[in-house]
Design a protein around this motif. Structure first.
Motif, PDB file in Angstrom:
ATOM      1  N   ASP A 218       0.834  -1.210   0.000  1.00  0.00           N
ATOM      2  CA  ASP A 218       0.000   0.000   0.000  1.00  0.00           C
ATOM      3  C   ASP A 218       0.867   1.260   0.000  1.00  0.00           C
ATOM      4  O   ASP A 218       0.543   2.257  -0.649  1.00  0.00           O
ATOM      5  CB  ASP A 218      -0.948   0.004   1.197  1.00  0.00           C
ATOM      6  CG  ASP A 218      -0.206  -0.112   2.525  1.00  0.00           C
ATOM      7  OD1 ASP A 218       0.837  -0.789   2.576  1.00  0.00           O
ATOM      8  OD2 ASP A 218      -0.688   0.467   3.518  1.00  0.00           O
TER       9      ASP A 218
ATOM     10  N   ASN B  33       0.973   3.934  -2.998  1.00  0.00           N
ATOM     11  CA  ASN B  33       0.666   5.319  -2.637  1.00  0.00           C
ATOM     12  C   ASN B  33       1.707   6.278  -3.239  1.00  0.00           C
ATOM     13  O   ASN B  33       1.369   7.264  -3.899  1.00  0.00           O
ATOM     14  CB  ASN B  33       0.647   5.439  -1.114  1.00  0.00           C
ATOM     15  CG  ASN B  33       0.099   6.787  -0.630  1.00  0.00           C
ATOM     16  OD1 ASN B  33      -0.098   6.991   0.565  1.00  0.00           O
ATOM     17  ND2 ASN B  33      -0.147   7.716  -1.514  1.00  0.00           N
TER      18      ASN B  33
ATOM     19  N   GLY C 236      -4.895   7.268   6.915  1.00  0.00           N
ATOM     20  CA  GLY C 236      -6.131   7.813   6.370  1.00  0.00           C
ATOM     21  C   GLY C 236      -5.876   8.672   5.154  1.00  0.00           C
ATOM     22  O   GLY C 236      -4.811   8.598   4.522  1.00  0.00           O
ATOM     23  N   ILE C 237      -6.832   9.525   4.826  1.00  0.00           N
ATOM     24  CA  ILE C 237      -6.785  10.316   3.613  1.00  0.00           C
ATOM     25  C   ILE C 237      -5.608  11.295   3.607  1.00  0.00           C
ATOM     26  O   ILE C 237      -4.995  11.546   2.567  1.00  0.00           O
ATOM     27  CB  ILE C 237      -8.124  11.073   3.408  1.00  0.00           C
ATOM     28  CG1 ILE C 237      -8.151  11.732   2.017  1.00  0.00           C
ATOM     29  CG2 ILE C 237      -8.340  12.085   4.517  1.00  0.00           C
ATOM     30  CD1 ILE C 237      -8.162  10.751   0.875  1.00  0.00           C
ATOM     31  N   ALA C 238      -5.267  11.843   4.780  1.00  0.00           N
ATOM     32  CA  ALA C 238      -4.156  12.802   4.856  1.00  0.00           C
ATOM     33  C   ALA C 238      -2.840  12.136   4.462  1.00  0.00           C
ATOM     34  O   ALA C 238      -2.017  12.730   3.738  1.00  0.00           O
ATOM     35  CB  ALA C 238      -4.061  13.385   6.269  1.00  0.00           C
ATOM     36  N   THR C 239      -2.626  10.920   4.937  1.00  0.00           N
ATOM     37  CA  THR C 239      -1.404  10.188   4.599  1.00  0.00           C
ATOM     38  C   THR C 239      -1.351   9.881   3.106  1.00  0.00           C
ATOM     39  O   THR C 239      -0.293   9.983   2.472  1.00  0.00           O
ATOM     40  CB  THR C 239      -1.328   8.881   5.401  1.00  0.00           C
ATOM     41  OG1 THR C 239      -1.352   9.186   6.792  1.00  0.00           O
ATOM     42  CG2 THR C 239      -0.048   8.120   5.084  1.00  0.00           C
ATOM     43  N   ILE C 240      -2.489   9.495   2.536  1.00  0.00           N
ATOM     44  CA  ILE C 240      -2.557   9.170   1.107  1.00  0.00           C
ATOM     45  C   ILE C 240      -2.221  10.393   0.263  1.00  0.00           C
ATOM     46  O   ILE C 240      -1.416  10.326  -0.681  1.00  0.00           O
ATOM     47  CB  ILE C 240      -3.951   8.619   0.739  1.00  0.00           C
ATOM     48  CG1 ILE C 240      -4.186   7.282   1.433  1.00  0.00           C
ATOM     49  CG2 ILE C 240      -4.086   8.477  -0.778  1.00  0.00           C
ATOM     50  CD1 ILE C 240      -5.587   6.732   1.262  1.00  0.00           C
ATOM     51  N   ILE C 241      -2.830  11.534   0.601  1.00  0.00           N
ATOM     52  CA  ILE C 241      -2.584  12.771  -0.155  1.00  0.00           C
ATOM     53  C   ILE C 241      -1.111  13.185  -0.035  1.00  0.00           C
ATOM     54  O   ILE C 241      -0.464  13.534  -1.022  1.00  0.00           O
ATOM     55  CB  ILE C 241      -3.500  13.907   0.348  1.00  0.00           C
ATOM     56  CG1 ILE C 241      -4.963  13.585   0.020  1.00  0.00           C
ATOM     57  CG2 ILE C 241      -3.091  15.242  -0.272  1.00  0.00           C
ATOM     58  CD1 ILE C 241      -5.956  14.553   0.608  1.00  0.00           C
TER      59      ILE C 241
END
Length: 400
Positions: free
Chosen positions: A81, A85, A143-148
Motif C-alpha cells: 500500500d 501510494n 487515512g486520507i491525509a497520509t494518502i494525499i
C-alpha cells in the motif's frame, strides 16, 4: 593504451568509487555520478541525465535482487500500500519532468540540476544529523491525509529522479520513514520497489529525445561503469560500519555541494571569455586562444561568430535570447543563421514563430554535429599550437 581504453578504464574506476561511496551509505550513488559524467567525461547535460538514468536502472535492478535476500518477500508484500501510494505520484512526476527536460533549454536544465543537487546535499546533511532510526509512528494517522501526502511527495520525488537520472532513494527512504513510520531497513527495500518503475517511466519518456543516442554512442563506457558500480557497491556494503555514518554523510554532502557549485557556470559567451587556459608555466598572459574560421568554396564560412551563436541557441532555444546574450542585434543573428542554412543547403537551425508557446529556435542534428566538430577542432588546434602561441607572446610582451 588507446584513448578509448583509457576512457573505459576511467569509467570503471569512477563507477567503482561512486558505487563504493553509495554502498557505504545505502544509496546507488547516481547523485555523485551525474556531475562526473558532465564534468570529467564531457557528456552534454541532457545526454548525461539519460546516461545516468540508464545506469541507475541497471544498478537498482541488481540491488533489488540482492535486497530480497535480506528482507522477506512477504514483508514487502505487506507494505504494498505504501509502494502504490508513492508510485501514484512518482510515475506522474517522472513522466511529466522527463517530457519537460527534452524540450527545455540546456541553460535552464543546467540551472535546475544545480538547484536539485544543492537540495540533495542538504538532504544528506539532515539525514546525517536527524535520528531517523529513532522515529516511530507515521507523521499522520492512517487515512486520507497520509494518502494525499504520499501522492504529493511521490510526485516531487519523481520529478527529481527524472531530471537527475537518479533512483531517488535519498528522498524516498526518509519520506517512507517519516510519513509512514516504517523501519529504515525495510524502507530501503520499499524505496527500490518504487524507484524501479519510476525510472522505467522516465527512461521510456527519454527514448523520444535525440539525446537518447548517447547510450549507443557510449555503450562501452556504459558497460564498464555498470560493472564498476556493481563491484564498488558490493565493496561499500562490506565496509559498512567501519566509518561513522554521520561523518560520512556530512562529507559526501559537502562533496555533492562542491560538485554542484562547480557546475554552476552557464553556457554562452562567458565560456569563451575564459578562453582555453594553456600551461601557465609556459605562458605569460591569463589566456591566449586560437579560434579558427573555415571557408568552404565561396558560399560557406564557419567561424567564432556563427559558432558562438549556435551554442547560445542550443542553450536558450531562442534566437532572440541568444542574440541578447551575445550582445548583437536580432537582425544580424537572423542573417548569420540564414546565411549558414542557405550556404550549406540544409537547415542548421530551425526557427518557429507564434503558437501557444511563442515559438523558438533549435539546432538540427546537423547543427549539433557542426558545433561538436568545431569544438573538437578548436581544442586540437590550441593544443598543437602551444609553441607558436608562446612565440606570439614573446613578440607582444617580450621575453619572460
Amino acid at each position: 593504451m588507446s584513448s578509448v581504453s583509457k576512457r573505459n578504464g576511467k569509467g570503471f574506476f569512477s563507477g567503482a568509487v561512486i558505487g563504493a561511496l553509495g554502498g557505504l551509505i545505502g544509496l546507488g550513488g547516481a547523485e555523485f555520478r551525474l556531475p562526473v559524467l558532465i564534468g570529467s567525461f564531457k557528456i552534454p547535460t541532457l545526454e548525461a541525465v539519460i546516461f545516468n538514468k540508464a545506469m541507475s536502472l541497471a544498478v537498482v535492478a541488481i540491488a533489488l535482487i540482492f535486497r530480497t535476500k535480506s528482507i522477506a518477500t512477504d514483508q514487502l508484500v505487506e507494505h504494498l500500500d505504501i509502494v502504490m501510494n508513492l508510485l501514484a505520484g512518482s510515475l506522474i512526476g517522472a513522466w511529466w519532468a522527463a517530457g519537460r527536460a527534452i524540450k527545455m533549454s540546456r541553460i535552464w536544465l543546467d540551472r535546475i540540476i544545480l538547484l536539485l543537487l544543492v537540495l540533495l546535499s542538504f538532504v544528506m546533511f539532515s539525514e546525517a544529523w536527524l535520528p531517523l532510526h529513532s522515529i516511530s509512528g507515521g507523521l499522520f494517522q492512517p487515512g486520507i491525509a497520509t494518502i494525499i501526502a504520499g501522492v504529493i511527495s511521490g510526485f516531487f520525488i519523481g520529478i527529481v529522479a527524472a531530471l537527475l537520472g537518479v533512483a531517488g532513494g535519498e528522498l524516498l527512504i526518509p519520506t517512507i520513514v517519516i510519513l509512514f513510520g516504517v523501519d529504515i531497513k525495510l524502507a530501503g527495500s520499499l524505496s527500490l520497489m518504487i524507484s524501479l518503475p519510476t525510472m522505467i517511466v522516465g527512461f521510456s519518456r527519454y527514448t523520444n529525445a535525440d539525446a537518447f543516442q548517447i547510450l549507443k554512442k557510449e555503450r562501452p563506457l556504459f558497460v564498464w561503469m555498470v560493472i564498476g558500480s556493481v563491484i564498488g557497491a558490493a565493496i561499500g556494503g562490506l565496509l559498512v560500519g567501519l566509518f561513522p555514518v554521520k561523518v560520512l554523510m556530512t562529507l559526501l554532502g559537502v562533496i555533492l555541494l562542491i560538485s554542484a557549485i562547480k557546475r554552476s557556470n552557464t553556457p554562452g559567451k562567458n565560456n569563451f571569455e575564459k578562453g582555453i587556459r594553456m600551461n601557465k608555466k609556459a605562458l605569460i598572459s591569463d589566456f591566449i586562444l586560437v579560434r579558427p574560421r573555415i571557408y568552404i568554396n565561396d558560399n560557406i564560412s564557419l567561424g567564432p561568430g556563427k559558432i558562438d551563436l549556435l551554442r547560445a541557441i542550443d542553450g536558450f532555444h531562442s534566437l532572440s535570447a541568444a542574440a541578447k546574450d551575445l550582445g548583437i542585434p536580432y537582425k544580424r543573428a537572423w542573417l548569420l543563421i540564414d546565411t549558414l542554412n542557405k550556404g550549406i543547403g540544409k537547415p542548421v537551425v530551425i526557427t518557429s514563430t507564434g503558437g501557444s508557446k511563442g515559438g523558438g529556435s533549435v539546432l538540427t542534428p546537423l547543427g549539433q554535429k557542426l558545433l561538436s566538430w568545431y569544438d573538437k577542432t578548436e581544442a586540437n588546434l590550441n593544443e598543437q599550437s602551444q609553441q607558436d602561441l608562446q612565440d606570439l607572446e614573446k613578440i607582444i610582451f617580450g621575453e619572460s
